[in-house]
Scaffold this motif. Sequence first.
Motif, PDB file in Angstrom:
ATOM      1  N   GLN A 184       6.701  -3.759  -1.166  1.00 62.55           N
ATOM      2  CA  GLN A 184       5.914  -3.463  -1.659  1.00 62.55           C
ATOM      3  C   GLN A 184       5.289  -1.660  -0.760  1.00 62.55           C
ATOM      4  N   ASP A 185       6.247  -1.633  -1.212  1.00 57.32           N
ATOM      5  CA  ASP A 185       6.116   0.385  -0.310  1.00 57.32           C
ATOM      6  C   ASP A 185       6.505   0.531  -2.004  1.00 57.32           C
ATOM      7  N   ALA A 186       5.706   1.830  -2.188  1.00 51.92           N
ATOM      8  CA  ALA A 186       5.515   2.563  -3.790  1.00 51.92           C
ATOM      9  C   ALA A 186       5.678   4.248  -3.501  1.00 51.92           C
ATOM     10  N   PHE A 187       6.298   5.046  -4.680  1.00 53.69           N
ATOM     11  CA  PHE A 187       5.516   6.485  -3.777  1.00 53.69           C
ATOM     12  C   PHE A 187       5.382   6.885  -5.737  1.00 53.69           C
TER      13      PHE A 187
ATOM     14  N   VAL B  14       1.665  -9.422   5.319  1.00 55.32           N
ATOM     15  CA  VAL B  14       0.447 -10.169   5.736  1.00 55.32           C
ATOM     16  C   VAL B  14      -0.850 -10.709   4.340  1.00 55.32           C
ATOM     17  N   CYS B  15      -1.151  -9.162   3.334  1.00 60.03           N
ATOM     18  CA  CYS B  15      -2.066  -9.859   2.269  1.00 60.03           C
ATOM     19  C   CYS B  15      -0.898  -9.834   0.873  1.00 60.03           C
ATOM     20  N   THR B  16      -1.842 -11.054   0.415  1.00 62.67           N
ATOM     21  CA  THR B  16      -1.360 -11.464  -1.314  1.00 62.67           C
ATOM     22  C   THR B  16      -0.931 -10.295  -2.121  1.00 62.67           C
ATOM     23  N   ARG B  17      -1.325  -9.527  -2.112  1.00 64.49           N
ATOM     24  CA  ARG B  17      -1.625  -8.016  -3.378  1.00 64.49           C
ATOM     25  C   ARG B  17      -1.534  -7.095  -2.677  1.00 64.49           C
ATOM     26  N   GLY B  18      -0.705  -6.697  -1.408  1.00 68.17           N
ATOM     27  CA  GLY B  18       0.215  -5.757  -0.834  1.00 68.17           C
ATOM     28  C   GLY B  18       0.798  -5.233  -1.876  1.00 68.17           C
ATOM     29  N   ARG B  19       1.627  -5.342  -2.497  1.00 63.58           N
ATOM     30  CA  ARG B  19       2.485  -4.634  -3.512  1.00 63.58           C
ATOM     31  C   ARG B  19       1.473  -4.054  -4.249  1.00 63.58           C
ATOM     32  N   GLU B  20       0.524  -5.059  -5.116  1.00 59.52           N
ATOM     33  CA  GLU B  20       0.197  -4.138  -5.304  1.00 59.52           C
ATOM     34  C   GLU B  20      -1.163  -2.964  -5.477  1.00 59.52           C
ATOM     35  N   ALA B  21      -1.866  -3.112  -4.350  1.00 59.41           N
ATOM     36  CA  ALA B  21      -2.245  -1.976  -3.612  1.00 59.41           C
ATOM     37  C   ALA B  21      -1.603  -0.761  -3.721  1.00 59.41           C
ATOM     38  N   ALA B  22      -0.075  -0.740  -3.099  1.00 60.26           N
ATOM     39  CA  ALA B  22       0.284   0.227  -3.214  1.00 60.26           C
ATOM     40  C   ALA B  22       0.334   1.354  -4.025  1.00 60.26           C
ATOM     41  N   ILE B  23       0.871  -0.172  -5.537  1.00 63.34           N
ATOM     42  CA  ILE B  23       1.415   1.051  -6.501  1.00 63.34           C
ATOM     43  C   ILE B  23       0.166   1.610  -7.412  1.00 63.34           C
TER      44      ILE B  23
END
Length: 568
Positions: free
Chosen positions: A21-24, A49-58
């Motif tokens: 769920q990280d992005a750079f 804990v969020c269902t869309r954490g990966r989407e948020a980071a990207i």
Amino acid sequence: MEKLRLEFGGFSSQGVKGENQDAFAAYLPKDHYAESKGGVAALADGVSVCTRGREAAITCVTNFIQDYYQTPPTWTVKRAAGKVLHGLNRWCHGQHDYENDGHSQMITTFSGMIFKSTSGFIFHAGDSRVTRFQGGELEQLTKDHVSRQGGKNVLTRAIGIEAHLDVDFTNVQLQQKDLYVFTSDGVHEFLSNKIFKQLLTEAGSLEERATRIVNKALNLGSNDNLTCLIVEVKSLPLADLDEHSKQITRLAMPPALEVGMKLEGYRVLKTVFNGTRSSLYKVVNEEDGKVYGLKTPSQHYADDAVFLAGFLREEWVGQHIKHSNVMKIYKRKESARFMYHICEYIEGQTLRQWMVDNPTPNLEQVRAIISQVITALRVLQRKDMVHRDVKPENVMITHQGEVKLIDFGTVLVKALAETNSLPLEEVVVGAVHYIAPEYLIKHISSHQSDMFSLAMVTYEMLTGNLPFKAFSYQDYIPVSYSEWMYQPVNKYRADLPPWLDLTLRKALQPNPELRYQAYSEFLQDLSQPNKGMLRAVARRPLLERDPLLFYKALCIGQFVIICCLLAY
């Protein structure tokens, strides 16, 4: 000539978790945006804990970079990046999932940095980090927004948590060979500074070093996603030269022109004026037959770098403002060898001449002109610019009654000022009688400084006089706001309504904190009485409202008392 050059290298791993769920992301444009907007690096760590954490980071790292480059080049980095981040925060915060407590499911930390000229601008929220490695030493440049609860770190600030986002903003000076290291907490929570420094100094590309850092943290027990992005400053531009200042060395000063003469395809039809600072000619472009204004700097300023930089910057300012109330300036030919600019030719008169022709105008006439000047100044304000030379000579009125703001040689472009890329101004700029007090005393300017100058012009249009005693700034610079002593409008025009004086008095407050905060407020009160100010005046003691009447009444009272005593 050396330019800003950056090198990027990064690596990310999901570690022991099932999803990363990280992005750079990082980017340095190769065109003119490299100078006007700089390079960008960003890292985000989506909340697991969020269902869309990966989407948020990207979303945040990619959109931050894309949207930042779409902001006007005249905006400061802080304003441009702040606008983008607040927009991303509103989007993420609005992604509610009512099956999961009704809270946003797009929450992420964010650590971003913009490299512009010789300055670095850091924007941060959350517990990802930006660390500088300089001269063999590590320095953490961001603060972790966490609180310790039940043996765990709980985020107190991040994108998407709340409708309003507080972003930490830091400005640093860049040095060649600096390393800026962006890490998620899955990395820096498991590495000591000693190990960190050792891994950064090992041989290999930036990507290889970032990979070793991530793998080392994983080997030391990291139980989270792991990301490391490294940015190296390879070279820097000269801090004291902006794009337009550089042209001073290659463009020749044009000669004085006469009717019939030509300059690079433009034939002179008329000399509009020859001033001590510049000259303006009415010219025709022999290629298309169109009429323009051609402005040249005076030979008297051939060695004045500040003036010439301002003259060239005027062209840049004019090209970035497109509005009917602002004089248009067109781009010179790339092959141009002389210093000049081509502008819209305005058939009409200056506001100064209008004032000569209309010595006692009515309020409606003045409002019609001032409202258009305000429109022009608000355009500059939205572009993060301050005109700094609002005066009757810099306002043109066409034969159709359209008002145009001219002369951008003293315009403060905050996007250039923030990187120290403007020549040092050793003396104040602008017309002495219209300069705002805060510029004289503190050497700071804002849209309220232009408002003060505009109010001076308004007062002079109505009365033919200035509201303050003129200072001779060459001999004396005031040191306190109290040295500006306002003269009421009715001293010169008894026919004007009393409420107008309240409006002008507020717009002309020497202390900018006491002035109107927005042009719209000034224009509103210039159009109709401000009932709140009228009530406030009515509640003031007579001594404050009308000192002369107070002392007259006092004298009469004393006279009556004396007469009574004598009679007794």
